[in-house]
Design a protein around this motif. Sequence first.
Motif, PDB file in Angstrom:
ATOM      1  N   PRO A  67      33.236  32.196  42.072  1.00 19.61           N
ATOM      2  CA  PRO A  67      33.217  31.064  41.240  1.00 19.61           C
ATOM      3  C   PRO A  67      33.973  31.100  39.989  1.00 19.61           C
ATOM      4  O   PRO A  67      34.493  32.066  39.269  1.00 19.61           O
ATOM      5  CB  PRO A  67      31.606  31.048  40.838  1.00 19.61           C
ATOM      6  CG  PRO A  67      30.893  32.027  41.318  1.00 19.61           C
ATOM      7  CD  PRO A  67      31.944  33.284  41.874  1.00 19.61           C
ATOM      8  N   LYS A  68      34.594  29.636  39.859  1.00 22.53           N
ATOM      9  CA  LYS A  68      35.759  29.713  38.694  1.00 22.53           C
ATOM     10  C   LYS A  68      35.329  30.171  37.324  1.00 22.53           C
ATOM     11  O   LYS A  68      35.788  30.700  36.423  1.00 22.53           O
ATOM     12  CB  LYS A  68      36.220  28.151  38.470  1.00 22.53           C
ATOM     13  CG  LYS A  68      37.158  27.818  39.607  1.00 22.53           C
ATOM     14  CD  LYS A  68      38.550  27.269  38.874  1.00 22.53           C
ATOM     15  CE  LYS A  68      39.211  26.734  40.002  1.00 22.53           C
ATOM     16  NZ  LYS A  68      40.527  27.427  39.911  1.00 22.53           N
ATOM     17  N   GLU A  69      34.092  30.054  37.122  1.00 25.96           N
ATOM     18  CA  GLU A  69      33.438  30.393  35.834  1.00 25.96           C
ATOM     19  C   GLU A  69      33.379  31.781  35.741  1.00 25.96           C
ATOM     20  O   GLU A  69      33.370  32.226  34.308  1.00 25.96           O
ATOM     21  CB  GLU A  69      31.919  29.739  35.573  1.00 25.96           C
ATOM     22  CG  GLU A  69      30.957  30.290  36.681  1.00 25.96           C
ATOM     23  CD  GLU A  69      30.710  29.167  37.858  1.00 25.96           C
ATOM     24  OE1 GLU A  69      31.555  28.433  38.142  1.00 25.96           O
ATOM     25  OE2 GLU A  69      29.913  29.260  38.668  1.00 25.96           O
ATOM     26  N   SER A  70      33.474  32.588  36.703  1.00 24.57           N
ATOM     27  CA  SER A  70      33.381  33.981  36.360  1.00 24.57           C
ATOM     28  C   SER A  70      34.859  34.400  36.167  1.00 24.57           C
ATOM     29  O   SER A  70      34.923  35.569  35.600  1.00 24.57           O
ATOM     30  CB  SER A  70      33.101  34.823  37.817  1.00 24.57           C
ATOM     31  OG  SER A  70      34.047  34.366  38.828  1.00 24.57           O
ATOM     32  N   ILE A  71      35.821  33.635  36.109  1.00 29.83           N
ATOM     33  CA  ILE A  71      37.379  33.961  35.706  1.00 29.83           C
ATOM     34  C   ILE A  71      37.354  33.733  34.348  1.00 29.83           C
ATOM     35  O   ILE A  71      38.196  34.202  33.513  1.00 29.83           O
ATOM     36  CB  ILE A  71      38.383  33.310  36.972  1.00 29.83           C
ATOM     37  CG1 ILE A  71      37.932  33.734  38.210  1.00 29.83           C
ATOM     38  CG2 ILE A  71      39.747  33.632  36.111  1.00 29.83           C
ATOM     39  CD1 ILE A  71      38.830  32.913  39.210  1.00 29.83           C
ATOM     40  N   SER A  72      36.789  32.608  33.896  1.00 31.90           N
ATOM     41  CA  SER A  72      37.103  32.222  32.518  1.00 31.90           C
ATOM     42  C   SER A  72      36.567  33.334  31.609  1.00 31.90           C
ATOM     43  O   SER A  72      35.928  34.231  31.897  1.00 31.90           O
ATOM     44  CB  SER A  72      36.196  30.762  32.372  1.00 31.90           C
ATOM     45  OG  SER A  72      34.780  31.157  32.534  1.00 31.90           O
ATOM     46  N   SER A  73      37.156  33.141  30.261  1.00 36.32           N
ATOM     47  CA  SER A  73      36.618  33.967  29.220  1.00 36.32           C
ATOM     48  C   SER A  73      35.276  33.531  28.707  1.00 36.32           C
ATOM     49  O   SER A  73      34.970  32.760  28.847  1.00 36.32           O
ATOM     50  CB  SER A  73      37.904  33.990  28.000  1.00 36.32           C
ATOM     51  OG  SER A  73      37.776  32.517  27.680  1.00 36.32           O
ATOM     52  N   ILE A  95      32.227  41.116  37.740  1.00 35.37           N
ATOM     53  CA  ILE A  95      33.805  41.157  37.851  1.00 35.37           C
ATOM     54  C   ILE A  95      34.277  41.010  36.134  1.00 35.37           C
ATOM     55  O   ILE A  95      33.870  40.158  35.554  1.00 35.37           O
ATOM     56  CB  ILE A  95      34.356  40.087  38.775  1.00 35.37           C
ATOM     57  CG1 ILE A  95      34.038  40.317  39.964  1.00 35.37           C
ATOM     58  CG2 ILE A  95      35.670  40.034  38.472  1.00 35.37           C
ATOM     59  CD1 ILE A  95      34.284  39.375  40.861  1.00 35.37           C
ATOM     60  N   GLN A  96      35.241  42.032  35.836  1.00 31.78           N
ATOM     61  CA  GLN A  96      35.658  42.000  34.624  1.00 31.78           C
ATOM     62  C   GLN A  96      37.299  41.711  34.721  1.00 31.78           C
ATOM     63  O   GLN A  96      37.867  42.370  35.362  1.00 31.78           O
ATOM     64  CB  GLN A  96      35.581  43.421  34.011  1.00 31.78           C
ATOM     65  CG  GLN A  96      35.314  43.311  32.606  1.00 31.78           C
ATOM     66  CD  GLN A  96      34.934  44.727  31.937  1.00 31.78           C
ATOM     67  OE1 GLN A  96      35.196  45.705  32.699  1.00 31.78           O
ATOM     68  NE2 GLN A  96      34.305  44.841  31.080  1.00 31.78           N
ATOM     69  N   GLY A  97      37.426  40.454  34.062  1.00 28.38           N
ATOM     70  CA  GLY A  97      38.901  39.963  34.070  1.00 28.38           C
ATOM     71  C   GLY A  97      39.803  40.426  32.749  1.00 28.38           C
ATOM     72  O   GLY A  97      40.580  39.602  32.540  1.00 28.38           O
ATOM     73  N   ASP A  98      39.328  41.383  32.183  1.00 24.61           N
ATOM     74  CA  ASP A  98      40.368  41.700  30.786  1.00 24.61           C
ATOM     75  C   ASP A  98      41.360  42.724  30.956  1.00 24.61           C
ATOM     76  O   ASP A  98      42.048  42.991  30.034  1.00 24.61           O
ATOM     77  CB  ASP A  98      39.338  42.194  29.827  1.00 24.61           C
ATOM     78  CG  ASP A  98      38.401  43.241  30.159  1.00 24.61           C
ATOM     79  OD1 ASP A  98      38.380  43.739  31.261  1.00 24.61           O
ATOM     80  OD2 ASP A  98      37.851  43.886  29.250  1.00 24.61           O
ATOM     81  N   THR A  99      41.459  43.271  32.281  1.00 21.61           N
ATOM     82  CA  THR A  99      42.823  43.936  32.407  1.00 21.61           C
ATOM     83  C   THR A  99      43.670  43.317  33.306  1.00 21.61           C
ATOM     84  O   THR A  99      43.473  42.527  34.019  1.00 21.61           O
ATOM     85  CB  THR A  99      42.347  45.391  33.065  1.00 21.61           C
ATOM     86  OG1 THR A  99      41.959  45.017  34.526  1.00 21.61           O
ATOM     87  CG2 THR A  99      41.181  46.212  32.590  1.00 21.61           C
ATOM     88  N   LYS A 108      43.138  40.511  36.255  1.00 19.27           N
ATOM     89  CA  LYS A 108      43.600  39.177  36.230  1.00 19.27           C
ATOM     90  C   LYS A 108      44.699  38.868  37.276  1.00 19.27           C
ATOM     91  O   LYS A 108      44.647  37.920  37.829  1.00 19.27           O
ATOM     92  CB  LYS A 108      44.598  39.035  34.582  1.00 19.27           C
ATOM     93  CG  LYS A 108      43.448  39.048  33.676  1.00 19.27           C
ATOM     94  CD  LYS A 108      44.061  39.163  32.279  1.00 19.27           C
ATOM     95  CE  LYS A 108      43.397  38.825  31.300  1.00 19.27           C
ATOM     96  NZ  LYS A 108      43.919  38.774  29.656  1.00 19.27           N
ATOM     97  N   LEU A 109      45.522  39.998  37.716  1.00 23.72           N
ATOM     98  CA  LEU A 109      46.314  39.438  38.610  1.00 23.72           C
ATOM     99  C   LEU A 109      45.810  39.672  40.066  1.00 23.72           C
ATOM    100  O   LEU A 109      46.054  38.622  40.907  1.00 23.72           O
ATOM    101  CB  LEU A 109      47.387  40.742  38.706  1.00 23.72           C
ATOM    102  CG  LEU A 109      48.321  40.745  39.830  1.00 23.72           C
ATOM    103  CD1 LEU A 109      49.202  39.393  40.051  1.00 23.72           C
ATOM    104  CD2 LEU A 109      49.444  41.797  39.836  1.00 23.72           C
TER     105      LEU A 109
END
Length: 147
Positions: free
Chosen positions: A37-43, A57-61, A65-66
């Motif tokens: 879901p898009k909200e899982s990508i947001s900060s 899912i952690q998108g802080d590295t 992110k890639l």
Amino acid sequence: MTKHTVTILLTLVAICLVLNEINRGRTAKTRQITNIPKESISSSPTTGKGAENSTGIQGDTPEMKLALRLKEINAVMYSSEKCVYCKKQAQLFGEKAFALISVVNCTDEPRKCGEKRISTTPSWEINGKIYPSLRPLDEISEIANKN
């Protein structure tokens, strides 16, 4: 029979032997990834960083992110079982980030790779274009963010 005809026949026999070796005893597999879901990508609203969310899912590295960006644009990595460079490409992402990437195993799915004219693994299909060989993550990121 002319020399040219013999050469063509020998080439066809060699191709058949290679295809037979690839197809022998293999089943079709493609590692698919689930929709995120898009909200899982947001900060995170509290920290402003890509904090861990409900999907884990952690998108802080940069690698995560890639991987999320590649998933978003439906990029595909074409790989093969014994490809050392494919393993190195996966290591550059790290286990968690690489798990998000859609991978087609050309050993198991030679037809799919043939349709895309994949002759080298790893190869990336990004924004409809094929990029062969092992690539640094910053180069993959630059390609992925062109559009």
